[in-house]
Scaffold this motif. Structure first.
Motif, PDB file in Angstrom:
ATOM      1  N   ASN A  36      12.093  -8.999 -17.297  1.00 23.65           N
ATOM      2  CA  ASN A  36      12.177  -9.980 -18.388  1.00 23.65           C
ATOM      3  C   ASN A  36      13.580 -10.492 -18.690  1.00 23.65           C
ATOM      4  N   LEU A  37      14.458 -10.445 -17.700  1.00 23.09           N
ATOM      5  CA  LEU A  37      15.766 -11.092 -17.876  1.00 23.09           C
ATOM      6  C   LEU A  37      15.572 -12.609 -17.986  1.00 23.09           C
ATOM      7  N   PRO A  38      16.491 -13.297 -18.666  1.00 23.26           N
ATOM      8  CA  PRO A  38      16.410 -14.767 -18.683  1.00 23.26           C
ATOM      9  C   PRO A  38      16.588 -15.338 -17.276  1.00 23.26           C
ATOM     10  N   VAL A  39      15.823 -16.379 -16.968  1.00 27.21           N
ATOM     11  CA  VAL A  39      15.839 -16.979 -15.627  1.00 27.21           C
ATOM     12  C   VAL A  39      16.221 -18.453 -15.737  1.00 27.21           C
ATOM     13  N   GLU A  40      17.159 -18.880 -14.907  1.00 21.82           N
ATOM     14  CA  GLU A  40      17.609 -20.275 -14.879  1.00 21.82           C
ATOM     15  C   GLU A  40      17.230 -20.873 -13.530  1.00 21.82           C
ATOM     16  N   LEU A  41      16.444 -21.955 -13.559  1.00 21.32           N
ATOM     17  CA  LEU A  41      15.993 -22.595 -12.316  1.00 21.32           C
ATOM     18  C   LEU A  41      16.680 -23.935 -12.122  1.00 21.32           C
ATOM     19  N   ILE A  42      17.237 -24.157 -10.926  1.00 18.00           N
ATOM     20  CA  ILE A  42      17.787 -25.465 -10.555  1.00 18.00           C
ATOM     21  C   ILE A  42      17.385 -25.792  -9.119  1.00 18.00           C
ATOM     22  N   GLY A  43      17.470 -27.056  -8.756  1.00 17.17           N
ATOM     23  CA  GLY A  43      17.218 -27.471  -7.387  1.00 17.17           C
ATOM     24  C   GLY A  43      18.338 -27.021  -6.464  1.00 17.17           C
ATOM     25  N   ASP A  44      18.061 -26.974  -5.161  1.00 14.78           N
ATOM     26  CA  ASP A  44      19.067 -26.435  -4.236  1.00 14.78           C
ATOM     27  C   ASP A  44      20.313 -27.324  -4.142  1.00 14.78           C
ATOM     28  N   GLY A  45      20.132 -28.633  -4.279  1.00 17.16           N
ATOM     29  CA  GLY A  45      21.296 -29.527  -4.280  1.00 17.16           C
ATOM     30  C   GLY A  45      22.191 -29.276  -5.482  1.00 17.16           C
ATOM     31  N   VAL A  46      21.568 -28.997  -6.604  1.00 17.25           N
ATOM     32  CA  VAL A  46      22.331 -28.692  -7.816  1.00 17.25           C
ATOM     33  C   VAL A  46      23.062 -27.357  -7.650  1.00 17.25           C
ATOM     34  N   ALA A  47      22.410 -26.400  -6.991  1.00 23.85           N
ATOM     35  CA  ALA A  47      23.037 -25.089  -6.771  1.00 23.85           C
ATOM     36  C   ALA A  47      24.283 -25.210  -5.895  1.00 23.85           C
ATOM     37  N   ILE A  48      24.169 -25.948  -4.810  1.00 30.46           N
ATOM     38  CA  ILE A  48      25.320 -26.182  -3.930  1.00 30.46           C
ATOM     39  C   ILE A  48      26.475 -26.795  -4.733  1.00 30.46           C
ATOM     40  N   THR A  49      26.121 -27.718  -5.595  1.00 32.57           N
ATOM     41  CA  THR A  49      27.119 -28.400  -6.419  1.00 32.57           C
ATOM     42  C   THR A  49      27.808 -27.417  -7.361  1.00 32.57           C
ATOM     43  N   ALA A  50      27.028 -26.552  -7.977  1.00 35.72           N
ATOM     44  CA  ALA A  50      27.609 -25.539  -8.870  1.00 35.72           C
ATOM     45  C   ALA A  50      28.609 -24.676  -8.113  1.00 35.72           C
ATOM     46  N   ALA A  51      28.280 -24.335  -6.866  1.00 34.73           N
ATOM     47  CA  ALA A  51      29.167 -23.496  -6.059  1.00 34.73           C
ATOM     48  C   ALA A  51      30.451 -24.234  -5.683  1.00 34.73           C
ATOM     49  N   GLU A  52      30.320 -25.477  -5.245  1.00 36.11           N
ATOM     50  CA  GLU A  52      31.519 -26.246  -4.870  1.00 36.11           C
ATOM     51  C   GLU A  52      32.411 -26.496  -6.082  1.00 36.11           C
ATOM     52  N   HIS A  53      31.790 -26.666  -7.241  1.00 38.31           N
ATOM     53  CA  HIS A  53      32.577 -26.902  -8.454  1.00 38.31           C
ATOM     54  C   HIS A  53      33.269 -25.627  -8.923  1.00 38.31           C
ATOM     55  N   TRP A  54      32.606 -24.508  -8.736  1.00 38.13           N
ATOM     56  CA  TRP A  54      33.165 -23.236  -9.182  1.00 38.13           C
ATOM     57  C   TRP A  54      34.304 -22.775  -8.267  1.00 38.13           C
ATOM     58  N   LEU A 107      29.287 -33.633 -14.373  1.00 36.49           N
ATOM     59  CA  LEU A 107      29.698 -34.719 -15.269  1.00 36.49           C
ATOM     60  C   LEU A 107      30.389 -34.124 -16.490  1.00 36.49           C
ATOM     61  N   GLY A 108      31.540 -34.650 -16.815  1.00 31.23           N
ATOM     62  CA  GLY A 108      32.252 -34.156 -17.988  1.00 31.23           C
ATOM     63  C   GLY A 108      32.575 -32.669 -17.896  1.00 31.23           C
ATOM     64  N   GLY A 109      32.811 -32.183 -16.679  1.00 30.97           N
ATOM     65  CA  GLY A 109      33.187 -30.785 -16.494  1.00 30.97           C
ATOM     66  C   GLY A 109      32.037 -29.808 -16.415  1.00 30.97           C
ATOM     67  N   ARG A 110      30.817 -30.323 -16.522  1.00 34.21           N
ATOM     68  CA  ARG A 110      29.654 -29.434 -16.512  1.00 34.21           C
ATOM     69  C   ARG A 110      28.626 -29.881 -15.479  1.00 34.21           C
ATOM     70  N   LEU A 111      27.888 -28.916 -14.949  1.00 39.75           N
ATOM     71  CA  LEU A 111      26.777 -29.218 -14.060  1.00 39.75           C
ATOM     72  C   LEU A 111      25.788 -30.121 -14.803  1.00 39.75           C
ATOM     73  N   HIS A 112      25.276 -31.144 -14.089  1.00 46.49           N
ATOM     74  CA  HIS A 112      24.262 -32.010 -14.691  1.00 46.49           C
ATOM     75  C   HIS A 112      22.950 -31.866 -13.925  1.00 46.49           C
ATOM     76  N   PRO A 113      22.171 -30.835 -14.229  1.00 47.98           N
ATOM     77  CA  PRO A 113      20.904 -30.659 -13.498  1.00 47.98           C
ATOM     78  C   PRO A 113      19.846 -31.671 -13.925  1.00 47.98           C
ATOM     79  N   GLY A 114      20.001 -32.263 -15.108  1.00 50.81           N
ATOM     80  CA  GLY A 114      18.945 -33.124 -15.641  1.00 50.81           C
ATOM     81  C   GLY A 114      17.834 -32.276 -16.218  1.00 50.81           C
ATOM     82  N   PRO A 115      16.943 -32.894 -16.986  1.00 49.43           N
ATOM     83  CA  PRO A 115      15.886 -32.141 -17.685  1.00 49.43           C
ATOM     84  C   PRO A 115      15.021 -31.289 -16.750  1.00 49.43           C
ATOM     85  N   THR A 116      14.775 -31.760 -15.528  1.00 54.36           N
ATOM     86  CA  THR A 116      13.893 -30.995 -14.641  1.00 54.36           C
ATOM     87  C   THR A 116      14.655 -30.243 -13.550  1.00 54.36           C
TER      88      THR A 116
END
Lengths: 317, 317
Positions: free
Chosen positions: B105-123, B148-157
């Motif tokens: 029951n840990l919190p789970v965060e879901l993103i698309g794989d393109g968004v994940a790659i982006t998070a890694a390159e930004h980090w 965008l604006g220093g933060r990942l923009h996964p969008g609502p979905t």
């Protein structure tokens, strides 16, 4: 979210409008001058200062907590400068500093005119209640702005949402911007009219060759006029779908003269969207006509200034 | 910004990778299974659960504060479901609930794989220090994500940044997605190879007709191979310029197999960008190869989970 009173400036190639706007978006005081667009930069600035002088002379001025500017672009919000295409005397013109000086050193928020329209539609118009929206103006040019995650997205320089100059036809006609196949090059009013004329449409006895005249002909069933609007709708749909696919929006609001064409634009637009907006997360995308009138630029500039004030208050500034 | 430990899952059509990742992006524990992509949904889920079981068995598991998932798309982060094109057994599959159940029951965060790659390159990669960036994967498909604006923009979905399926050629070839002239339809590896073959390029003695082989031929000066990469670069440039014009980014990072082609891609890409990125606020846009390796998906999923935790802490949740 929006409280108190701000000053708003809407600066275009034809007129410079100013207002004092309250926290409900009501315009309490107005001032306006024609834009001396062919004059030198200082002469244009004097017209802005005359508008501001009328506002500062109001007994309500003392309640103003900031100034919002929506300007014809390009703007550079990070530098506080503007270089409107139609005002050649202003190139990297330090509008923010000059307005601040004329407005008793109130904080000044600068955004592009497409972003201002978007702020207005999101606050009080067709995008109200939508956390992710594209708002467009389709007229002589094609401009726009974005709301993402419930907030205006002006981008670092205040120009985000420039949908008119994304290419949807990479081998297409040269656009005055230097690119090819831009949405504006296909879908703006003058291009709708040009394409209709090139393909054999002829105006009525009044000689009116505007996009509005083409729209009237399309409504009367003229196939060339219909086809020109269909092509514009196709380009708009490709651009709107691209925006939704990139940032996830759920509504596109279309204003400006061409946006007023009604079904001759919106019917083929909705049809074309079903072609270009294919992925699951963009299929629910809707389009709607703009609701704000000619005050949209002023109301939007006010919204941006008020939002900035609210942000600053929340941050304890 | 990133502290403590999180679990990360990188779910693709070929493999399901898992890891425990610390606040510096270091992978401390790994687990992996092949994706039983042709099996039913529960069988695929069992592979995920086996990966998670290895992670929860680690003595470090007790320090994990959340789970980040980067999944092949489309995903629906708002519903917590995934429908990966290459995993037909999963359609609106409730991955978030199933992973949460398997992860205490840990919190789970879901993103698309393109968004994940982006998070890694930004980090930790080529987009580090850039507040506004597009990161892309150009290989069998073309995916991406936005900062965008220093933060990942996964969008609502969780799907924002899907640059592979924006149309840059509105009358162009039909794309499997149903649209026409999508960036992926022109610039993906298989399409680079297809176009080269259609125009007369022939593979060497090894019979290799991959995009990598076309890239090698282009480096050796084969004009048909060069032209195929130039066309791909043109489509990528139009898509990148559109993104910059819409949301204001200052760097586009390109990874994936085609991104590794080097100068045969990047030289025509930079040239084409000067054609399509014309407005003042996008002219400074640069492109750079990705820096993260095969762990980008895991590191990015971890980044998303850690960022979510940080947000929640800041909000007092």
């Amino acid at each position: 979210m929006y409280t108190d009173l701000v000053a708003a400036l809407d600066i275009g190639g034809t007129k410079i409008a100013g207002a004092l706007v309250d926290g409900h978006g009501r315009i309490l005081v107005r001032a306006q001058r024609p834009t001396p667009a062919r004059e030198n930069g200082d002469t244009v600035m004097r017209a802005v200062e005359e508008v501001l002088a009328e506002l500062t002379a109001s007994p309500l001025w003392g309640r103003a907590s900031g100034v919002g500017i929506g300007s014809a672009g390009p703007v550079d919000a990070s530098a506080g400068t503007v270089s409107p295409v139609n005002v050649p005397g202003w190139r990297d013109f330090p509008l923010v500093a000059r307005v601040r000086a004329a407005a008793g050193n109130l904080p000044v928020e600068l955004i592009g005119d497409g972003v201002a329209i978007t702020a207005a539609e999101h606050w009080q118009g067709a995008a109200r209640g939508h956390d992710n929206a594209l708002c467009m103006v389709v007229s002589t040019g094609v401009g726009g702005g974005l709301v993402l995650g419930g907030r205006l997205h002006p981008g670092p320089t205040g120009n985000a949402g420039h949908i008119g100059h994304i290419s949807v036809d990479l081998d297409g006609d040269l656009c005055p911007c230097g690119s090819h196949g831009c949405v504006e090059r296909i879908a703006s009013g003058p291009n709708i009219a040009r394409r209709a004329l090139e393909n054999g449409w002829r105006p009525g006895a009044d000689g009116d060759t505007s996009a509005a005249a083409v729209a009237a002909a399309a409504r009367a069933g003229d196939p060339v006029a219909v086809a020109s609007f269909e092509r514009a709708a196709q380009a708009l749909a490709a651009g709107i779908a691209a925006t939704a696919t990139l940032v996830e929006i759920d509504i596109a609001v279309i204003g400006g003269g061409v946006g007023k064409a009604g079904d001759v634009l919106f019917e083929p637009l909705r049809k074309a969207l079903s072609t270009y907006a294919t992925l699951s997360f963009v299929r629910h995308l809707t389009v709607a006509p703009a609701q704000m009138g000619t005050d949209a630029g002023l109301v939007g500039a006010a919204a941006a200034a008020l939002a900035k004030r609210t942000d600053a208050a929340a941050a304890g500034v």
